[in-house]
Design a protein around this motif. Sequence first.
Motif, short mmCIF file in Angstrom:
data_model
loop_
_atom_site.label_atom_id
_atom_site.label_comp_id
_atom_site.label_asym_id
_atom_site.label_seq_id
_atom_site.Cartn_x
_atom_site.Cartn_y
_atom_site.Cartn_z
N THR A 41 6.92 4.78 -8.73
CA THR A 41 6.79 6.12 -8.15
C THR A 41 7.96 6.42 -7.20
OG1 THR A 41 5.52 5.40 -6.24
CG2 THR A 41 4.25 5.94 -8.21
N LYS A 42 8.09 7.71 -6.90
CA LYS A 42 9.04 8.18 -5.87
C LYS A 42 10.50 7.86 -6.16
CE LYS A 42 6.18 9.13 -2.03
NZ LYS A 42 5.97 9.02 -0.62
N LEU A 43 10.83 7.80 -7.46
CA LEU A 43 12.24 7.59 -7.81
C LEU A 43 13.09 8.71 -7.22
CD1 LEU A 43 14.04 5.72 -9.65
CD2 LEU A 43 13.96 7.57 -11.31
N ASP A 44 12.55 9.94 -7.20
CA ASP A 44 13.26 11.13 -6.71
C ASP A 44 13.70 11.00 -5.24
OD1 ASP A 44 10.29 11.28 -6.58
OD2 ASP A 44 10.71 12.96 -5.24
N VAL A 45 12.97 10.15 -4.48
CA VAL A 45 13.29 10.02 -3.05
C VAL A 45 14.69 9.39 -2.87
CG1 VAL A 45 12.54 8.86 -0.91
CG2 VAL A 45 10.85 9.94 -2.42
N ALA A 79 -8.23 4.05 3.22
CA ALA A 79 -7.29 4.41 2.15
C ALA A 79 -7.06 5.92 2.21
CB ALA A 79 -7.90 4.04 0.80
N GLY A 80 -5.91 6.33 1.69
CA GLY A 80 -5.64 7.76 1.61
C GLY A 80 -4.94 8.02 0.29
N HIS A 81 -5.72 8.34 -0.74
CA HIS A 81 -5.14 8.53 -2.07
C HIS A 81 -4.86 10.02 -2.30
CE1 HIS A 81 -6.98 4.51 -3.57
NE2 HIS A 81 -6.13 4.38 -2.59
N THR A 82 -3.59 10.34 -2.50
CA THR A 82 -3.19 11.74 -2.60
C THR A 82 -3.11 12.17 -4.06
OG1 THR A 82 -1.86 11.28 -0.66
CG2 THR A 82 -1.50 13.41 -1.73
N VAL A 83 -3.75 13.29 -4.37
CA VAL A 83 -3.73 13.82 -5.74
C VAL A 83 -3.23 15.26 -5.67
CG1 VAL A 83 -5.18 14.38 -7.73
CG2 VAL A 83 -5.68 12.33 -6.40
N GLY A 126 0.82 -1.22 0.00
CA GLY A 126 0.00 0.00 0.00
C GLY A 126 0.84 1.26 0.00
N ASP A 127 0.18 2.40 -0.16
CA ASP A 127 0.83 3.72 -0.17
C ASP A 127 1.84 3.87 -1.30
OD1 ASP A 127 -0.52 4.23 2.31
OD2 ASP A 127 1.03 3.04 3.30
N GLU A 128 1.62 3.18 -2.41
CA GLU A 128 2.57 3.22 -3.53
C GLU A 128 2.43 4.49 -4.35
OE1 GLU A 128 0.36 0.81 -3.07
OE2 GLU A 128 1.38 -1.12 -2.80
N GLY A 129 1.35 5.24 -4.10
CA GLY A 129 1.11 6.45 -4.91
C GLY A 129 0.08 6.17 -6.00
N LYS A 130 -0.85 5.27 -5.69
CA LYS A 130 -1.89 4.92 -6.68
C LYS A 130 -2.75 6.13 -7.03
CE LYS A 130 -3.25 1.82 -3.75
NZ LYS A 130 -2.09 1.80 -2.84
N GLY A 131 -2.99 6.99 -6.01
CA GLY A 131 -3.82 8.18 -6.23
C GLY A 131 -3.28 9.00 -7.39
N ILE A 157 7.06 6.46 -14.93
CA ILE A 157 8.01 6.74 -13.86
C ILE A 157 7.62 8.08 -13.23
CG2 ILE A 157 10.45 7.16 -13.29
CD1 ILE A 157 10.88 5.58 -16.12
N SER A 158 7.44 8.07 -11.92
CA SER A 158 7.02 9.28 -11.24
C SER A 158 8.21 9.84 -10.44
CB SER A 158 5.84 8.95 -10.32
OG SER A 158 5.54 10.06 -9.52
N VAL A 159 8.48 11.14 -10.64
CA VAL A 159 9.64 11.75 -9.99
C VAL A 159 9.24 12.92 -9.08
CG1 VAL A 159 11.38 11.04 -11.69
CG2 VAL A 159 10.06 13.12 -12.10
P1 GTP Z 1 -3.23 3.80 -0.26
O1 GTP Z 1 -4.39 3.23 -1.02
O2 GTP Z 1 -3.68 4.31 1.09
O3 GTP Z 1 -2.18 2.77 -0.15
O4 GTP Z 1 -2.63 5.15 -1.01
P2 GTP Z 1 -1.74 5.55 -2.30
O5 GTP Z 1 -1.13 4.37 -2.93
O6 GTP Z 1 -2.56 6.41 -3.19
O7 GTP Z 1 -0.56 6.40 -1.74
P3 GTP Z 1 -0.56 7.76 -0.90
O8 GTP Z 1 -1.26 8.79 -1.67
O9 GTP Z 1 -0.97 7.50 0.48
O10 GTP Z 1 1.00 8.02 -0.80
C1 GTP Z 1 1.75 8.49 -1.79
C2 GTP Z 1 2.38 9.82 -1.36
O11 GTP Z 1 3.48 10.07 -2.19
C3 GTP Z 1 1.48 11.01 -1.55
O12 GTP Z 1 1.78 11.99 -0.59
C4 GTP Z 1 1.83 11.51 -2.95
O13 GTP Z 1 1.58 12.88 -3.16
C5 GTP Z 1 3.29 11.24 -2.97
N1 GTP Z 1 3.88 10.92 -4.27
C6 GTP Z 1 3.32 10.19 -5.28
N2 GTP Z 1 4.23 10.02 -6.28
C7 GTP Z 1 5.36 10.64 -5.87
C8 GTP Z 1 6.67 10.78 -6.44
O14 GTP Z 1 6.97 10.28 -7.52
N3 GTP Z 1 7.59 11.46 -5.71
C9 GTP Z 1 7.32 12.00 -4.51
N4 GTP Z 1 8.29 12.65 -3.87
N5 GTP Z 1 6.10 11.88 -3.92
C10 GTP Z 1 5.15 11.22 -4.61
#
Ligand code: GTP
Length: 429
Positions: free
Chosen positions: A335-339, A46-50, A19-24, A417-419
Amino acid sequence: MLIKIPDGAVWVILGAQWGDEGKGKIVDLLSEDADIVVRYQGGANAGHTVSFDGKTYVLHLLPSGIFHPNVVCVIGNGVVLDPIALIEEIEMVKSAGVDVSGRLFISHRAHLIMPYHKLLDKLYEQGDDKIGTTGKGIGPSYVDKYARVGIRVVDLLDRDVFCKKLRKNIELKNEIIEKIYGETKFDVEKIIDEYIEFDKKIDEYVTDTAVYLNRAIKDGKKILLEGAQGALLDIDHGTYPYVTSSSPTAGGASTGSGIPPTKINGVIGVIKAYTTRVGEGPFPTELKDELGDHIREKGHEYGATTGRPRRCGWLDIVSLNYTIMINGIEKLALTKLDVLDELDEIKICVAYELKGKKLKNFPTDSETLSKVEPVYESFKGWKTKTSDLKSYSDLPSEAREYIEAIEKLTGVKVSIISVGADRNQTILR
Ligand code: GTP
């Protein structure tokens, strides 16, 4: 940035880790060319961030396509619905200028989260054996669903039916609650009033979503099925008992929406460039050191729903190959390659060892998984800021080597690829 979706495509977008992979972000991005986005399991846990135009929204129940005015959003039968959370969220998006009228549908068959579910959630989580749930009543609501005493959205349509079912439930639950608290906790009449009020507010959205979706398939619409949590948290296939109470896997997309498996023609797995896990349970590549802390801070790895710090570690190909297998994942979104931009060295777990022997498969039990030793392959860090890069060839060669290693080890193409968190911080291949 437009990712073209073929006419008639029905794609599942699911988390391929914990989970929390950035699916949102990925679902929001794909929604630009979609007609319908469906949530098929889970609830407000769930907490999908957009993020776009400098603003960030966290969605708990509404599908991540909600910010695209031409997209119809569906809350499928597999979801457990918390009325308070739903109304709050509809108000939140409305105040952001989003009109949901005529483009939000809720399944008659979705189960409701009742006040006693939240209380029972807290009770189950006492003591040493806790799972680390979000305490939002999700698990107890699914328990009632499978015990065939659950209350569904459709029950709200007939006050007598609703009251009868509620009274039976309160009787059962009060017995347990009285035993623990020494008093009866729930006022039936108050709950009836609250839920009838809720029914008035959602009435315009409620429909037979299975009929709606199957008609849309016949009309050649482009449909995305949005998973919550991740495949390793699946109630059947995950690291039981440290799992969620529903089926985030591709099979769950079918049962949770009423779309037949034969109509699903694509599965995209979303993975982070590393691994995180929230709550309890085995995590072979966990970094319990400064490196783990660095990833947590750089990646803001704190729960979008609970604010809990997430455990962080290296990418784990053994578990990924397992989730690729059980979901039929054909494309990966990384996602989050930049991290990882600042690290000197980056590792990928390529195998597990147990008592000096390599394991052939991902272990079926959490006890074994907690004992395995990860075998790592090491990669040179790219030590370059990637968050402004726009094309694959712009990426430093070390980053490309890392991505291509993932492809080689899994046999699946990394297509997105998300950065960065913003819609625009995305590289397509
Ligand atoms: P769940 O269904 O609860 O597992 O949520 P989710 O998979 O949608 O992930 P969630 O939104 O909780 O977590 C992803 C976090 O990473 C959010 O705060 C996004 O804004 C952020 N995010 C997504 N893609 C990237 C990325 O490529 N780089 C960075 N730095 N942040 C990202």
